[in-house]
Design an enzyme around this catalytic site. Structure first.
Site, PDB file in Angstrom:
ATOM      1  CD  GLU A  23      -1.993   1.228   3.092  1.00  0.00           C
ATOM      2  OE1 GLU A  23      -1.627   0.317   3.855  1.00  0.00           O
ATOM      3  OE2 GLU A  23      -2.693   2.175   3.451  1.00  0.00           O
ATOM      4  CG  ASP A  31       0.337   1.424   6.845  1.00  0.00           C
ATOM      5  OD1 ASP A  31       1.444   0.920   6.598  1.00  0.00           O
ATOM      6  OD2 ASP A  31       0.011   2.581   6.530  1.00  0.00           O
ATOM      7  CG  ASP A  52      -3.457   2.166   9.632  1.00  0.00           C
ATOM      8  OD1 ASP A  52      -3.789   1.383   8.722  1.00  0.00           O
ATOM      9  OD2 ASP A  52      -2.946   3.278   9.419  1.00  0.00           O
ATOM     10  CG  ASP A  88      -7.032   4.517   6.296  1.00  0.00           C
ATOM     11  OD1 ASP A  88      -8.267   4.343   6.387  1.00  0.00           O
ATOM     12  OD2 ASP A  88      -6.486   5.631   6.296  1.00  0.00           O
TER      13      ASP A  88
END
Ligand code: 0RA
Length: 640
Positions: free
Chosen positions: A429, A502, A504, A506
């Site tokens: 990403e 990641d 997290d 997102d």
């Protein structure tokens, strides 16, 4: 006297055979086989319900590992068996295939569907105790590894009309790999049993944990269809069919419930023969599908929902979003396939087709507005089928589905090895993470494809738009196999496709979108075990040159305690994203094959996965957010 001995020897031989080759009788000796013992007894109790007697089946898992199955059926007969001169219950428990259900034909529909043998349960248990209540008394008989232990004994009085059987058995640890009974497995099966047998109450109690539940569905299959809708609205009232008749002198019975929803794009059909799931379908499903297609194709011709401009409807269009349960009962069904999960009897095809056809034609005549809804839904399906076909033709012309002619995407940093069995593609990403991973990688075997921003939501967007999306195009080209239904496994360019996002919200979201993409358009990759999730750490702990990484807060605390001195001044860094890690850190934690952890993505059950993606990509956002935030769910739901 000698006769008696002779017959008891042959009986003994029978059960010894079961102990010598248990898999022949219960499929396997793993957890599945273990639970087969429970189904064997429960199915016998269900027969008593089908015979119109039993109303309740109680399963209890005992503290010591035993399983007790109690029913209020007729009770296994206790009188002397005329040939054997032993109580019938003793014969039933020690003779192979002697369920004592003497007349096959009479039982074919009203009961006697199973009964292959509680004797098999007896043979594979260290101890079995049977208590029968009938004829105004309670009787007990016990066995040990299939041999009679205590002969049948009258142990007390009972109300004159009371009746029932309680079978308690302790699975033999000499036979089974494990004798640990799984509550959830039994709960699931009992739920199915209760749904298929309207009015029957199934109770499950676990003495080991105190857990218990009671399952009872007054509307049977109608409730079953409602469950399969998982909260979606049915487009038309759930339609039910019950039929029972003789076909060429053989009794048949059909129970069925059916509706449509616009909440799913696939067909959800569950089928059963004699209350046993037919996971691979068969002739009864074929008859049902033919009838639905035939009747609704006809109906669409006079429905205002289908216009002249529309493509002709095909069966798949009409059955999109269809949710149905088909439960057939018949004598002597023939099963086919490796796992015997498919009904092969051709009489079932014509019977089901005829009955369903007749019922649906009558329903169509008197439910015009509901018919219009079903047809309108099929028209939408037909249109998007056409659009997808056009889109595929377009992309094929452009050579998108063929990496050789189209060349590889510019953003791909390919590896040098051309041996697909050793290569890996990291899908990363964002451009900054792409940069550090390009530096970190082993360029001989590891390729990097950075994706920018959010990947298109495959679940919501139409296929045509999905295939026009540049990120998706890059992905398809890099992998090299094209997409369903023209997926070509032989062109796979990498052995492992690794999603690296990641840790997290997102990142979780992007991973979910990519998983949806792979599941919907490159399913064979998932089934073949080629898809993985990278596990980047969240924390780095450092003190005097010692570096330790942690995946979670909990792990961080453990590491702080176990890896460093009690009052060491440990420097803790939290990585907000992959972009914050330098190449060295990324290699050490997430990319080095010798040190990284990868989660392999798998689909334990197609229906579960389908549900999951509907949930994640569908319209209601709250449950989706919860799921994405709780990223551990990826591991439990998708990792096998
Ligand atoms: C043989 C014959 C009959 C019932 C059963 C067996 C029977 C077996 C099991 C196993 C668990 N529960 C059961 N309940 C009944 C028919 C008896 C009759 O016609 O009276």
């Amino acid at each position: 006297m000698s006769d008696y001995r002779a017959s008891s020897i042959s009986v003994l031989k029978g059960l010894e055979g079961v102990r010598r080759r248990p898999a022949m009788y219960i499929g396997s000796t793993d957890v599945r086989g273990l639970h087969h013992l429970v189904w064997e007894v429960v199915d016998n109790a269900v027969d008593e319900h089908l015979a119109g007697i039993a109303t309740e089946i109680r399963v209890r898992v005992l503290d010591d590992g035993g399983v007790e199955v109690a029913d209020d059926g007729r009770g296994i007969p206790v009188e002397l068996h005329p040939d054997e001169q032993r109580p019938a219950v003793e014969v039933a428990l020690t003779t192979l295939h002697a369920g004592g259900k003497f007349d096959q034909q009479a039982y074919a529909v009203s009961g006697g569907l199973h009964g292959v043998g509680v004797s098999v349960v007896n043979a594979l248990s260290t101890r079995t105790a049977v208590e029968v209540t009938r004829d105004g008394a309670r009787h007990v008989i016990t066995f040990s590894r299939g041999d009679l232990d205590q002969a049948l004994e009258r142990v007390g009085k009972a109300p004159k009309r009371a009746h029932g059987t309680t079978v308690t058995f302790w699975p033999d640890d000499e036979i089974f790999d494990t004798v640990e009974i799984d509550y959830d497995r039994i709960a699931q099966r009992l739920r199915e049993t209760a749904l298929l047998n309207a009015g029957l109450t199934c109770v499950l109690v676990d003495d080991r944990t105190g857990r218990s539940e009671t399952l009872h569905f007054a509307d049977g299959l109608k409730d079953f269809v409602t469950e399969l809708l998982h909260g979606r609205e049915p487009m038309v009232d759930v339609l039910t069919i019950h039929d029972q008749r003789e076909v060429d002198g053989v009794p048949m019975a059909l129970d069925l419930a059916l509706t449509w929803t616009d909440g799913f794009h696939d067909e959800r059909l569950r089928s059963y023969v004699n209350v046993v799931r037919t996971a691979d379908g068969g002739t009864h499903e074929e008859g049902f599908r033919r009838a639905v297609t035939e009747v609704f194709k006809d109906a669409s011709k006079t429905s205002r929902a289908l216009t002249k401009k529309d493509p002709a409807l095909v069966g798949d269009d009409l059955r999109e979003g269809m949710v149905a349960v088909v439960s057939l009962k018949m004598a002597d069904p023939q099963f086919e396939g490796q796992t015997k999960g498919r009904l092969g009897s051709s009489s079932a095809r014509s019977y089901v087709q005829q009955v369903v056809g007749d019922h649906l034609r009558a329903w169509v005549r008197s439910n015009k507005s509901q018919v219009n809804k079903v047809v309108a839904r099929a028209v939408l399906a037909a249109r998007s089928r056409q659009a997808a076909k056009a889109a595929r033709a377009l992309t094929r012309r452009k050579g998108l589905l063929d990496s050789q002619s189209a060349g590889l995407p510019g953003k791909l940093a390919d590896c040098t090895s051309r041996n697909p069995s050793e290569t890996e593609l990291y899908i990363v990403e964002g451009d900054s993470a792409g940069g550090s991973s390009k530096m970190a990688r082993d360029r001989h075997t590891q390729a990097i494809l950075p994706l920018r921003g959010k990947v298109l939501n495959v679940e919501k967007a139409q296929l045509r738009r999905v295939l026009k999306n540049t990120e998706i195009q890059a992905l398809i080209k890099a992998i090299g196999c094209g997409v369903d239904p023209e997926f070509d496994y032989d062109k796979l360019r990498y052995d492992k496709i690794i999603l690296m996002a990641d840790a997290d919200i997102d990142g979780g979201h992007i991973t979910t979108l990519l998983l949806t993409f792979f599941f919907r358009l490159m399913r064979p990759l998932v089934d073949g075990g080629h898809l993985y999730l990278a596990q980047p750490p969240l924390y780095q702990l450092r003190h005097r040159g010692k570096v330790v990484y942690a995946m979670s807060e909990a792990e961080r605390e453990v590491a702080r305690r176990q890896e460093f001195r009690a009052n060491a001044n440990v420097d803790v860094q939290r990585f907000k994203g992959l972009g914050e890690m330098d190449a060295e850190q990324l290699w050490a934690t997430t990319m080095d094959p010798n040190r990284r952890t990868l989660l392999q993505v798998g689909v334990p059950d197609a229906e579960i996965a389908d549900e999951l993606f509907d949930l994640l990509m569908g319209s209601s956002t709250a449950p989706r957010r919860d799921w994405i935030v709780d990223k551990a769910a990826f591991a439990t739901n998708l990792d096998v």
